[in-house]
Write a protein that holds these residues in place. Structure first.
Motif, mmCIF file in Angstrom:
data_model
loop_
_atom_site.group_PDB
_atom_site.id
_atom_site.type_symbol
_atom_site.label_atom_id
_atom_site.label_comp_id
_atom_site.label_asym_id
_atom_site.label_seq_id
_atom_site.Cartn_x
_atom_site.Cartn_y
_atom_site.Cartn_z
ATOM 1 N N VAL A 163 0.849 -1.185 0.000
ATOM 2 C CA VAL A 163 0.000 0.000 0.000
ATOM 3 C C VAL A 163 0.889 1.240 0.000
ATOM 4 N N LEU A 164 0.659 2.138 -0.953
ATOM 5 C CA LEU A 164 1.487 3.333 -1.108
ATOM 6 C C LEU A 164 0.611 4.569 -1.246
ATOM 7 N N PRO A 165 1.133 5.734 -0.821
ATOM 8 C CA PRO A 165 0.403 6.985 -1.042
ATOM 9 C C PRO A 165 0.701 7.538 -2.434
ATOM 10 N N ALA A 166 -0.288 8.180 -3.025
ATOM 11 C CA ALA A 166 -0.079 8.812 -4.327
ATOM 12 C C ALA A 166 0.660 10.135 -4.157
ATOM 13 N N ASN A 167 1.414 10.513 -5.180
ATOM 14 C CA ASN A 167 2.098 11.804 -5.245
ATOM 15 C C ASN A 167 3.062 12.026 -4.081
ATOM 16 N N ARG A 168 3.721 10.946 -3.686
ATOM 17 C CA ARG A 168 4.768 11.044 -2.685
ATOM 18 C C ARG A 168 5.928 10.148 -3.100
ATOM 19 N N THR A 169 7.137 10.614 -2.897
ATOM 20 C CA THR A 169 8.310 9.832 -3.258
ATOM 21 C C THR A 169 8.391 8.585 -2.393
ATOM 22 N N VAL A 170 8.599 7.438 -3.031
ATOM 23 C CA VAL A 170 8.676 6.151 -2.343
ATOM 24 C C VAL A 170 10.011 5.508 -2.698
ATOM 25 N N ARG A 171 10.715 5.032 -1.693
ATOM 26 C CA ARG A 171 11.974 4.324 -1.911
ATOM 27 C C ARG A 171 11.806 2.882 -1.440
ATOM 28 N N LEU A 172 11.947 1.948 -2.360
ATOM 29 C CA LEU A 172 11.771 0.532 -2.066
ATOM 30 C C LEU A 172 13.135 -0.142 -1.969
ATOM 31 N N LEU A 234 -3.185 4.748 -2.799
ATOM 32 C CA LEU A 234 -4.301 5.492 -2.212
ATOM 33 C C LEU A 234 -3.986 6.982 -2.166
ATOM 34 N N PRO A 235 -5.026 7.822 -2.148
ATOM 35 C CA PRO A 235 -4.787 9.242 -1.873
ATOM 36 C C PRO A 235 -4.110 9.403 -0.510
ATOM 37 N N GLN A 236 -3.404 10.499 -0.309
ATOM 38 C CA GLN A 236 -2.601 10.681 0.891
ATOM 39 C C GLN A 236 -3.423 10.549 2.168
ATOM 40 N N ASP A 237 -4.621 11.118 2.211
ATOM 41 C CA ASP A 237 -5.421 11.045 3.424
ATOM 42 C C ASP A 237 -5.897 9.616 3.694
ATOM 43 N N GLU A 238 -6.267 8.876 2.632
ATOM 44 C CA GLU A 238 -6.686 7.493 2.822
ATOM 45 C C GLU A 238 -5.510 6.612 3.240
#
Length: 249
Positions: A163-172, A234-238
């Protein structure tokens, strides 16, 4: 007149081909990584189409023009033509090399990138652990998003669905507990090897919410075809609500 018609047919074919490929590109740009890769693909396609039309046109014309030539003459040397196609080939290769380097040097594309992203927020770091035949995701530092203090006890972990937030940098950070696997999400243009005792890093920013299929792209045994998962964006708030629900439970 015949040459004019052939030219019009070739031009129409090139335009139609480019128009047909454009919707497919638009549908796959769900992350900044896929946008960069497909942007490069389109730039190379715009170069490849005219070259393909030109070469095929010359080939077809040559076959038609000399198909009934019973006494072919030997090829004559033409230095201007040789110099022209040599220079043209060098220019094309230079364009391809520069365009590819610019994209491959991007931290959103390059595996194991150590380049710092220009972002005003801290990237979300997730450890992706592969094992026969399942995926586990450890969300390091997720407690910083809540009122809890970070510790090993409240670090979030779940399996099967990332599960990831949209429009945020993610480092895997991708690793394995047994042998070789590969983390592959085609819809987000993400792929990285999972190797025992080693963490391979990829990073992206997903721009479209939704569910994307996760595969193991390295044959890893009899259960390889069943080593599937999902990436849910998901959107950031969700996403924040999901984190708090998971930690409270």
């Amino acid at each position: 007149m015949k040459r004019h018609r052939v030219g019009l047919v070739a031009l129409f074919g090139a335009i139609a081909f480019a128009a047909l490929t454009q919707p497919a590109v638009a549908q796959t740009s769900a992350s900044e990584t896929s946008e960069l890769i497909w942007g490069l693909n389109m730039n190379l396609l715009y170069v490849a189409i005219p070259i393909t039309v030109l070469v095929e046109g010359i080939l077809i014309y040559t076959v038609w023009r000399f198909s009934k030539n019973d006494e072919p003459l030997p090829t004559m040397e033409n230095r201007r033509l040789e110099i022209t196609w040599t220079v043209a080939t060098a220019i094309i290769l230079l364009f391809v090399g520069v365009a590819s380097y610019q994209v491959m040097a991007e931290p959103m594309v390059t595996a194991q990138s150590t380049q710092q992203l220009d972002t005003s927020e801290e990237p979300l770091e997730v450890e992706v652990v592969a094992q026969k035949y399942a995926w586990t995701f450890n969300y390091n530092g997720t407690a910083a998003n809540t009122s809890q203090e970070y510790s090993a006890d409240n670090r979030l972990s779940n399996g099967g669905t990332l599960v990831l937030p949209a429009n945020r940098t993610v480092r895997l950070s991708v690793t394995s507990t047994d042998w070789l696997h590969a983390f592959h999400v085609p819809g987000l243009a993400l792929k990285q090897d999972a190797m025992p005792g080693q963490h391979n890093t990829i990073q992206t920013r997903v721009t479209e919410t939704g569910t994307y299929q996760l595969y193991c792209a390295e044959y890893c045994g009899s259960g390889h075809s069943q080593m599937l998962g999902e990436v849910r964006v998901l959107p950031q708030d969700e996403y924040q609500n999901w984190v708090e629900d998971q930690q409270s439970s």
